[in-house]
Write an enzyme that holds these catalytic residues in place. Structure first.
Site, mmCIF file in Angstrom:
data_model
loop_
_atom_site.group_PDB
_atom_site.id
_atom_site.type_symbol
_atom_site.label_atom_id
_atom_site.label_comp_id
_atom_site.label_asym_id
_atom_site.label_seq_id
_atom_site.Cartn_x
_atom_site.Cartn_y
_atom_site.Cartn_z
ATOM 1 N N SER A 41 0.790 -1.233 0.000
ATOM 2 C CA SER A 41 0.000 0.000 0.000
ATOM 3 C C SER A 41 0.822 1.283 0.000
ATOM 4 C CB SER A 41 -0.965 0.021 1.188
ATOM 5 O OG SER A 41 -0.282 0.261 2.391
ATOM 6 N N LYS A 80 0.596 4.567 6.839
ATOM 7 C CA LYS A 80 -0.085 5.419 5.854
ATOM 8 C C LYS A 80 0.513 6.815 5.901
ATOM 9 C CE LYS A 80 -2.920 2.130 4.928
ATOM 10 N NZ LYS A 80 -2.616 1.310 3.803
#
Length: 180
Positions: A41, A80
């Site tokens: 990701s 993230k």
């Protein structure tokens, strides 16, 4: 006499080992810790199985847009990038991020944007405008096509759920680098 000396030496070694273990636990729990990236990701910024160094001393009022953070999830932790700060209005239109209605350049997406355009697709679906509540952050992975983030499952991130800010890649040693 020799036995007493050996006994004292052993006590000193045991004491030293316990102090070292105690310091290590305190440092890892409250100050700094390694974290293993799991998944794609955050590519190309971070890669699967890379070990990153996480600074846990950051407090929520010290985070900046663009910081790569570790988030405490219910089942697992996530790595993230902070896109939206508390109070921001964020929107995505045609792969252009707008923050408070002003275009924001995401230089870390250059490689992924090129790939998406070659495929004739977009990197990020349009959304918003969304206004972030107090003490809530909006996060996304750099690999937008393969990221579970604020758009699709994580929702807004509370400041208290941020474990820390990643500082650099620690392993593999051949790829040690600062994280931006």
């Amino acid at each position: 006499m020799l036995n007493l000396k050996a006994n004292n030496e052993l006590k000193r070694w045991v004491k030293t080992i316990f102090i070292a273990i105690g310091l290590t636990l305190v440092i890892r729990t409250f100050l700094f810790s390694p974290y293993v990236v799991d998944g794609a990701s955050m590519e190309p910024t971070l890669h699967n199985h890379e070990k990153i160094f996480v600074n846990k001393v950051y407090y929520s009022d010290h985070f900046n847009r663009g910081d790569i953070i570790i988030i405490k999830g219910s089942d697992e932790n996530y790595v993230k990038r902070i896109i939206g700060m508390p109070g921001d209005e964020i929107e995505m239109k045609g792969d252009q991020l707008l923050i408070n209605r002003v275009p924001y350049k995401e230089t870390y997406l250059a490689e992924n944007l090129k790939f998406a355009k070659l495929q004739g697709s977009r990197l990020t679906e349009d959304f918003g405008p969304i206004v972030l509540p107090k003490n809530q952050y909006y996060v996304m992975g750099d690999n937008r096509l393969k990221s579970k983030d604020s758009r699709n499952g994580l929702g807004f991130i509370k400041g208290e759920n941020i474990i820390g800010k990643s500082e650099f890649v620690l392993f593999p040693f051949s790829k040690i680098r600062n994280i931006k």
